[in-house]
Design an enzyme around this catalytic site. Sequence first.
Site, short mmCIF file in Angstrom:
data_model
loop_
_atom_site.label_atom_id
_atom_site.label_comp_id
_atom_site.label_asym_id
_atom_site.label_seq_id
_atom_site.Cartn_x
_atom_site.Cartn_y
_atom_site.Cartn_z
N ARG A 174 1.03 -11.83 0.93
CA ARG A 174 1.58 -10.70 1.69
C ARG A 174 2.22 -11.24 2.95
NH1 ARG A 174 -1.69 -5.97 4.97
NH2 ARG A 174 -1.47 -7.51 6.63
N TYR A 203 1.25 -3.76 13.75
CA TYR A 203 0.27 -3.97 12.69
C TYR A 203 0.56 -5.25 11.90
CZ TYR A 203 -1.99 -4.14 8.31
OH TYR A 203 -2.70 -4.62 7.27
N ASP A 250 3.18 -4.82 3.51
CA ASP A 250 2.52 -3.57 3.91
C ASP A 250 3.35 -2.90 5.00
OD1 ASP A 250 0.83 -1.54 4.59
OD2 ASP A 250 -0.95 -2.80 4.86
N HIS A 288 2.57 -0.05 6.22
CA HIS A 288 1.55 0.67 7.01
C HIS A 288 2.03 2.08 7.37
CE1 HIS A 288 -2.28 0.14 9.34
NE2 HIS A 288 -2.47 -0.64 8.28
N GLU A 343 3.55 -1.82 -0.04
CA GLU A 343 2.34 -1.02 0.19
C GLU A 343 2.55 0.02 1.28
OE1 GLU A 343 -0.96 -3.49 1.31
OE2 GLU A 343 -1.98 -1.80 2.26
N GLU A 361 -5.43 3.02 0.41
CA GLU A 361 -6.57 2.48 1.16
C GLU A 361 -7.28 3.50 2.04
OE1 GLU A 361 -4.50 -0.70 3.26
OE2 GLU A 361 -4.64 0.44 5.11
N ARG A 414 -4.82 1.64 -4.52
CA ARG A 414 -5.54 0.70 -3.66
C ARG A 414 -6.81 1.26 -3.04
NH1 ARG A 414 -4.38 -3.36 -1.17
NH2 ARG A 414 -4.51 -2.38 0.87
N GLU A 457 -6.67 -7.71 -2.76
CA GLU A 457 -6.33 -8.20 -1.41
C GLU A 457 -7.47 -9.07 -0.88
OE1 GLU A 457 -6.15 -5.11 1.55
OE2 GLU A 457 -4.87 -6.31 2.87
N TRP A 466 0.27 4.42 12.95
CA TRP A 466 0.01 3.01 13.22
C TRP A 466 0.04 2.27 11.89
CZ3 TRP A 466 -4.52 0.02 11.82
CH2 TRP A 466 -4.46 -1.32 12.29
C1 GCO Z 1 -4.63 -3.63 4.65
C2 GCO Z 1 -4.85 -2.55 5.63
C3 GCO Z 1 -5.74 -2.86 6.80
C4 GCO Z 1 -6.02 -1.62 7.64
C5 GCO Z 1 -7.41 -1.63 8.15
C6 GCO Z 1 -7.74 -0.46 9.04
O1 GCO Z 1 -3.71 -3.48 3.88
O2 GCO Z 1 -5.41 -4.56 4.60
O3 GCO Z 1 -3.68 -1.88 5.95
O4 GCO Z 1 -5.29 -3.92 7.55
O5 GCO Z 1 -5.12 -1.51 8.68
O6 GCO Z 1 -8.27 -1.69 7.06
O7 GCO Z 1 -9.09 -0.43 9.35
MG MG Z 2 -2.66 -1.70 4.07
#
Ligand code: GCO
Ligand code: MG
Length: 405
Positions: free
Chosen positions: A147, A159, A212, A214, A238, A264, A285, A341, A405
């Site tokens: 990633r 992030y 990602d 995010h 992602e 997630e 995920r 992951e 975020w």
């Molecule tokens: C990922 C996630 C994490 C989250 C985290 C928040 O893909 O691993 O986006 O990095 O930001 O789990 O608590």
């Molecule tokens: Mg993520």
Amino acid sequence: MKITAIKVFVCSPGRNFVTVKIHTDAGIYGIGDATLNGREMAVVTYLEEHVAPCLIGRDAHAIEDIWQYLYKGVYWRKGAVNLAAIAAIDMALWDIKGKAAGLPVYQLLGGKSRQGVTLYAHASGENIADTLDKAAQLIDQGYKAIRLQSAIPGLPVTYGVLGDKKDYYELQGNRPLPPEEQWSTKKYFNLVVELFKQARERFGNDIHLLHDVHSRLTPIESARLGKLLEPYDLLFLEDASIAENQDSYKIIRQHTTTPLAIGETYNTIWDCKDLIQNQLIDYIRVAATHAGGITALRRIGDFANIYNVKTAPHGAPDLSPICFAAHMHLNTWAPNFGIQEFVGLGNEQVKQIFTSTVTVSDGMAYVSEAPGLGVDFDETAAQQYPYKRSYLPVSRLEDGTLWNW
Ligand code: GCO
Ligand code: MG
């Protein structure tokens, strides 16, 4: 085999973990992960005050009935706190059942579908060259899927970029209030397409690349990003956009063939039912800790299988090694497993508290034949690292508007 006690522990070996331990009158105990990053103590109270008293004296083998009792039996259903609590109880009961049977949990699920579990590692850098250097190191270590995240010129830390933190296990700890970060979609687009262009030039076409977002793009922006990234053949993109409105993924899907992954933050199958059955995503995920444990993930995985959606469990460092072990058993069994992951097995303190029998080599992970989940929790070691209140960051657009975020 009756449940005699349920204990809840919070420790902070670099970041907070909530751990549940269920004892039985057979002398067997099981453990589960209930960590909800930034809201840990809500789950602790929920477990101690509302869940544990109802389970003492119940049959520890009745995993399904206890799951239904804690889900349907609570008028309110759903919710991140509720499902994290259910998840931890569920994992601990699977651990107990495996230990009682003398079998690893993957055997109870149906046995092995594969010899090892393919991992994707994280390369996060301060600029494109730094990210790609880190990716090169991971490729040298044997990882076949990486990633890529990179800091965005003109924006402070965002992030996926470590900034002044040394590693993922130091992201938490001394934040009395949520830190604030900044976001600009325009600046991001300039960076991200170039990142993947240079990655393909440097590493060729055999390595799997992932990214990602995010959840910081709108659906039409995600559609455009997916299109722009098509030449670079991502394994998946992602969390391109938030999918509280699951229909919104139709917009992304109709414009791009870049595979999409999400899940997630999801707590139940209802959060992803439409995404899956309308084949709007390619990877689901969900995490055992946040979506109701092994019992729920098995159900979501089977449902996804009907629609050619693969599983790719969340593997961030705020999920404890107990959750990782639970995922490893699911991944070893699931016919439609995709990829896991992976951010490492934890720092030294984490390894001291959670002793796991999962092994990693050449970008693959393997469960052991230990009965149950194959991971243990050292209560005394955990006491050395008390809970520290901590928050995830929040993000704002450059004009101050609160953003994802
Ligand atoms: C990922 C996630 C994490 C989250 C985290 C928040 O893909 O691993 O986006 O990095 O930001 O789990 O608590
Ligand atoms: Mg993520």
